[in-house]
Design a protein around this motif. Structure first.
Motif, PDB file in Angstrom:
ATOM      1  N   VAL A  78       0.839  -1.191   0.000  1.00  0.00           N
ATOM      2  CA  VAL A  78       0.000   0.000   0.000  1.00  0.00           C
ATOM      3  C   VAL A  78       0.880   1.249   0.000  1.00  0.00           C
ATOM      4  CG1 VAL A  78      -1.722   1.305   1.318  1.00  0.00           C
ATOM      5  CG2 VAL A  78      -1.849  -1.197   1.221  1.00  0.00           C
ATOM      6  N   ARG A  79       0.569   2.192  -0.853  1.00  0.00           N
ATOM      7  CA  ARG A  79       1.305   3.451  -0.874  1.00  0.00           C
ATOM      8  C   ARG A  79       0.787   4.363   0.244  1.00  0.00           C
ATOM      9  NH1 ARG A  79       4.395   4.293  -5.449  1.00  0.00           N
ATOM     10  NH2 ARG A  79       3.970   2.923  -7.229  1.00  0.00           N
ATOM     11  N   VAL A  80       1.707   5.021   0.922  1.00  0.00           N
ATOM     12  CA  VAL A  80       1.324   5.885   2.033  1.00  0.00           C
ATOM     13  C   VAL A  80       2.041   7.230   1.926  1.00  0.00           C
ATOM     14  CG1 VAL A  80       0.920   3.934   3.572  1.00  0.00           C
ATOM     15  CG2 VAL A  80       3.174   5.010   3.526  1.00  0.00           C
ATOM     16  N   GLY A  81       1.478   8.229   2.591  1.00  0.00           N
ATOM     17  CA  GLY A  81       2.121   9.522   2.718  1.00  0.00           C
ATOM     18  C   GLY A  81       2.584  10.138   1.414  1.00  0.00           C
ATOM     19  N   LYS A  82       3.824  10.605   1.424  1.00  0.00           N
ATOM     20  CA  LYS A  82       4.406  11.283   0.265  1.00  0.00           C
ATOM     21  C   LYS A  82       4.308  10.433  -0.993  1.00  0.00           C
ATOM     22  CE  LYS A  82       8.859  12.779  -1.571  1.00  0.00           C
ATOM     23  NZ  LYS A  82      10.324  12.850  -1.312  1.00  0.00           N
ATOM     24  N   LEU A 127       4.408  15.375   4.494  1.00  0.00           N
ATOM     25  CA  LEU A 127       5.740  15.542   5.064  1.00  0.00           C
ATOM     26  C   LEU A 127       5.772  16.499   6.252  1.00  0.00           C
ATOM     27  CD1 LEU A 127       7.787  15.761   1.743  1.00  0.00           C
ATOM     28  CD2 LEU A 127       7.738  13.856   3.351  1.00  0.00           C
ATOM     29  N   ALA A 128       5.119  17.649   6.110  1.00  0.00           N
ATOM     30  CA  ALA A 128       5.203  18.690   7.142  1.00  0.00           C
ATOM     31  C   ALA A 128       4.219  18.487   8.280  1.00  0.00           C
ATOM     32  CB  ALA A 128       4.973  20.064   6.507  1.00  0.00           C
ATOM     33  N   VAL A 129       3.090  17.873   7.981  1.00  0.00           N
ATOM     34  CA  VAL A 129       2.054  17.698   9.007  1.00  0.00           C
ATOM     35  C   VAL A 129       1.933  16.235   9.434  1.00  0.00           C
ATOM     36  CG1 VAL A 129      -0.382  17.981   9.548  1.00  0.00           C
ATOM     37  CG2 VAL A 129       0.783  19.698   8.153  1.00  0.00           C
ATOM     38  N   GLY A 130       1.660  15.367   8.467  1.00  0.00           N
ATOM     39  CA  GLY A 130       1.438  13.963   8.797  1.00  0.00           C
ATOM     40  C   GLY A 130       2.595  13.309   9.520  1.00  0.00           C
ATOM     41  N   ASN A 131       3.817  13.586   9.078  1.00  0.00           N
ATOM     42  CA  ASN A 131       4.983  12.947   9.693  1.00  0.00           C
ATOM     43  C   ASN A 131       5.184  13.376  11.142  1.00  0.00           C
ATOM     44  OD1 ASN A 131       5.579  11.508   7.428  1.00  0.00           O
ATOM     45  ND2 ASN A 131       7.315  12.763   6.790  1.00  0.00           N
ATOM     46  N   VAL A 132       4.672  14.539  11.496  1.00  0.00           N
ATOM     47  CA  VAL A 132       4.822  15.046  12.860  1.00  0.00           C
ATOM     48  C   VAL A 132       3.617  14.696  13.719  1.00  0.00           C
ATOM     49  CG1 VAL A 132       5.121  17.103  14.287  1.00  0.00           C
ATOM     50  CG2 VAL A 132       6.305  16.929  12.093  1.00  0.00           C
ATOM     51  N   ASP A 133       2.449  15.128  13.275  1.00  0.00           N
ATOM     52  CA  ASP A 133       1.254  15.054  14.115  1.00  0.00           C
ATOM     53  C   ASP A 133       0.666  13.653  14.228  1.00  0.00           C
ATOM     54  OD1 ASP A 133       0.618  17.945  14.880  1.00  0.00           O
ATOM     55  OD2 ASP A 133       0.975  18.095  12.736  1.00  0.00           O
TER      56      ASP A 133
END
Length: 254
Positions: free
Chosen positions: A161-165, A199-205
């Motif tokens: 499954v492809r995720v995030g970026k 990258l800026a939101v999902g990876n952190v929050d």
């Protein structure tokens, strides 16, 4: 702002003033502690620039300035001055309570009319409850899951499954299923915007709750970004969105 909690805090502080009226009037330090607790609630509910907060600050400053002159204010004792100050403070709290009850809640002010309806259904309860620290992660998760469905659940070379970026880079690529815009620069702009959300939101929050003084405007910004992406995809790919939603509801596969 969580309206029920804010009103409960105000009532608790008013009750504390009533139960300890003499103690607060007799002690500058106790009255100062009580007024600072009240101010925290007022600023959190109304903001530091609200007229009632400014009235509160003015009265607190006036009381303390007169206290430092010579321990008296004209013929009044400082205890009497503090008693009057306490009465004025309670009046401000009553006014604040009325203001908070009278204005629309965050949910009423925003709602599905100004945010993607499905996204609002997912996060609206958090905003109404004032759970700002949980909104960004909830938005990031929902938007990613929705884009994955609308894009047809694109898989990686290994079938994963492809995720995030990676998901956004594929879905919004110039030859991707959800390409946005009418020319190359726009394709890249929308694609970068979506990848930025990951990258800026999902990876952190998604990995930790952020404790920050600007949590509310930050959360609203993330909500706006997520809603923007979903709204634009709905606009440019209505048939694909409809097919994906229909498939999701029926649970069928082509």
């Amino acid at each position: 702002m969580n309206v029920p909690d804010t009103l409960r805090h105000i009532d608790t502080l008013k009750a504390a003033a009533s139960d300890n009226y003499r103690a607060l009037s007799d002690s500058e330090s106790r009255l100062l502690g009580w007024t600072e607790q009240c101010r925290v609630i007022l600023v959190g509910a109304l903001g530091s620039t609200h007229r009632l907060v400014k009235v509160w600050d003015y009265q607190s400053q006036l009381r303390q300035e007169n206290y430092t002159i010579d321990g008296s204010y004209g013929r009044r004792t400082m205890a009497a001055w503090r008693s009057d100050a306490l009465q004025r403070a309670l009046q401000v709290l009553d006014a604040a309570r009325f203001a908070i009850e009278s204005v629309p809640t965050e949910g009423d002010a925003i709602g599905a009319a100004t945010v993607d309806a499905e996204l609002w259904e997912h996060v609206g309860g958090l905003i109404t409850d004032g759970a700002w620290d949980k909104v960004p992660a909830s938005v990031a998760i929902f938007v990613e899951d929705t884009i994955r469905r609308w894009a047809g659940d694109p898989r990686g070379r290994d079938g994963g499954v492809r995720v995030g970026k990676d998901l956004y880079a594929t879905a919004f690529a110039p030859d991707g299923p959800l390409r946005l815009g009418s020319q190359a620069s726009e394709y890249e702009g929308w694609r970068s915007l979506a990848m930025g959300l990951a990258l800026a939101v999902g990876n952190v929050d998604r990995h930790r709750l952020q404790r920050r003084p600007d949590q509310r405007p930050y959360a609203m910004g993330v909500l706006g970004l997520g809603s923007l992406l979903l709204t634009q995809v709905r606009r440019e790919h209505p048939d694909r969105v409809l097919d994906a939603e229909t498939l999701s509801e029926t649970g069928e596969k082509d």
